[in-house]
Design a protein around this motif. Structure first.
Motif, PDB file in Angstrom:
ATOM      1  N   ASP A   1       0.851  -1.190   0.000  1.00 46.69           N
ATOM      2  CA  ASP A   1       0.000   0.000   0.000  1.00 46.69           C
ATOM      3  C   ASP A   1       0.888   1.242   0.000  1.00 46.69           C
ATOM      4  N   ASN A   2       0.260   2.406  -0.168  1.00 50.80           N
ATOM      5  CA  ASN A   2       0.932   3.710  -0.093  1.00 50.80           C
ATOM      6  C   ASN A   2       2.209   3.772  -0.949  1.00 50.80           C
ATOM      7  N   HIS A   3       2.070   3.429  -2.224  1.00 59.31           N
ATOM      8  CA  HIS A   3       3.199   3.542  -3.137  1.00 59.31           C
ATOM      9  C   HIS A   3       3.558   5.012  -3.308  1.00 59.31           C
ATOM     10  N   SER A   4       4.827   5.355  -3.042  1.00 56.19           N
ATOM     11  CA  SER A   4       5.263   6.754  -2.990  1.00 56.19           C
ATOM     12  C   SER A   4       6.501   6.956  -3.847  1.00 56.19           C
ATOM     13  N   ILE A   5       6.552   8.092  -4.581  1.00 57.90           N
ATOM     14  CA  ILE A   5       7.705   8.352  -5.436  1.00 57.90           C
ATOM     15  C   ILE A   5       8.199   9.778  -5.254  1.00 57.90           C
ATOM     16  N   ALA A   6       9.472   9.979  -5.578  1.00 54.31           N
ATOM     17  CA  ALA A   6      10.059  11.305  -5.688  1.00 54.31           C
ATOM     18  C   ALA A   6      10.916  11.316  -6.945  1.00 54.31           C
ATOM     19  N   TYR A   7      10.903  12.429  -7.683  1.00 54.84           N
ATOM     20  CA  TYR A   7      11.684  12.521  -8.907  1.00 54.84           C
ATOM     21  C   TYR A   7      13.112  12.996  -8.651  1.00 54.84           C
ATOM     22  N   GLU A   8      13.263  13.916  -7.711  1.00 52.83           N
ATOM     23  CA  GLU A   8      14.589  14.461  -7.426  1.00 52.83           C
ATOM     24  C   GLU A   8      15.306  13.601  -6.389  1.00 52.83           C
ATOM     25  N   SER A   9      16.630  13.655  -6.392  1.00 53.22           N
ATOM     26  CA  SER A   9      17.424  12.904  -5.423  1.00 53.22           C
ATOM     27  C   SER A   9      17.046  13.314  -4.004  1.00 53.22           C
ATOM     28  N   VAL A  10      16.933  12.328  -3.124  1.00 52.47           N
ATOM     29  CA  VAL A  10      16.562  12.589  -1.737  1.00 52.47           C
ATOM     30  C   VAL A  10      17.575  11.936  -0.808  1.00 52.47           C
ATOM     31  N   ALA A  11      17.654  12.433   0.412  1.00 50.47           N
ATOM     32  CA  ALA A  11      18.593  11.897   1.392  1.00 50.47           C
ATOM     33  C   ALA A  11      18.126  10.546   1.907  1.00 50.47           C
ATOM     34  N   LEU A  12      19.067   9.664   2.112  1.00 43.43           N
ATOM     35  CA  LEU A  12      18.773   8.356   2.674  1.00 43.43           C
ATOM     36  C   LEU A  12      18.217   8.499   4.080  1.00 43.43           C
ATOM     37  N   ARG A  13      17.187   7.725   4.403  1.00 41.05           N
ATOM     38  CA  ARG A  13      16.660   7.712   5.757  1.00 41.05           C
ATOM     39  C   ARG A  13      16.123   6.302   6.041  1.00 41.05           C
ATOM     40  N   GLY A  14      15.781   6.064   7.314  1.00 39.96           N
ATOM     41  CA  GLY A  14      15.294   4.761   7.716  1.00 39.96           C
ATOM     42  C   GLY A  14      16.424   3.879   8.220  1.00 39.96           C
TER      43      GLY A  14
END
Length: 238
Positions: A190-203
């Motif tokens: 569920d909750n498939h999420s995307i970003a186009y620009e580079s993002v910082a690693l987390r988790g």
């Protein structure tokens, strides 16, 4: 710059000259949506039914039923972020599979993984290669803790299986994701999420798990992240 993008948790891999095209992490227990600090687009499956799934166009891509009988299910013990709405279910029968083809390559993809087991499988296509992951690696990783087990939306529900939000990060712009296929045994997501620009690693980055020797640099990087995978390069003009 790459080191800053991937963060301290994977510096050892970079310093060893190992290379991973995708970095995988999971969020803390009970987190059921993306925590990436970026402009996100999200598909929660709450506006569609099973009959609409094949060919369904969301704001960032299109879903296709590749085989079997995947379906849209109402929230229950096995799936449904926050215990409401719908979720995508890919059953074990008839080798079911669902693909998500992105309209434009994405730097980040995240999804709520519920009632997980080692038979849940992902095929990820980038511009240059195909990676195949088994979520058994998550089960084997120290990133997964006791609090991840059991449906967080239902007290004492399905306590033998993990529920976690999974993040996949492209390590460079050349590794942006073009498509993803969900298949294997009873995959609830569920909750498939995307970003186009580079993002910082987390988790919580996955810890190393029983790394055999010798290993190629690429294989070493993925193994150290707890990913069991099969890599195949895309054909170049053949």
């Amino acid at each position: 710059m790459i080191k800053q993008l991937l963060g301290f948790s994977v510096l050892a891999l970079l310093q060893s000259q190992a290379y991973a095209s995708l970095i995988l992490s999971i969020e803390d227990a009970a987190v059921q949506s993306s925590q990436v600090n970026s402009e996100l687009r999200v598909e929660d499956f709450n506006r569609i039914s099973t009959s609409q799934l094949d060919g369904y166009r969301t704001s960032f891509g299109q879903y296709f039923i590749d085989s079997g009988k995947p379906s849209i299910q109402a929230a229950g013990p096995w799936g449904g972020a926050q215990g409401i709405g719908n979720y995508l279910f890919v059953p074990r029968s008839k080798q079911s599979a669902v693909s998500l083809n992105f309209f434009d390559p994405v730097s980040y993809f995240g999804f709520w993984w519920s009632a997980g087991d080692g038979g849940n499988l992902l095929r990820v296509n980038t511009a240059t290669e195909t990676l195949e992951f088994t979520t058994q690696a998550i089960l084997d990783s120290s990133a997964l803790v006791a609090d991840h087990f059991g449906n967080p939306n239902r007290t004492n529900s399905n306590t033998k299986e993990p529920y976690a939000f999974v993040n996949l990060f492209a390590s460079t712009s050349q590794d942006y994701i073009e498509s993803i296929t969900f298949y294997g045994s009873n995959f609830e997501t569920d909750n498939h999420s995307i970003a186009y620009e580079s993002v910082a690693l987390r988790g919580r980055s996955l810890a190393a798990t029983n790394v055999p020797e010798p290993l190629s640099a690429g294989l070493f990087a993925l193994a150290c992240l707890g990913l069991a995978y099969k890599r195949s390069h895309k054909k170049q003009g053949k």
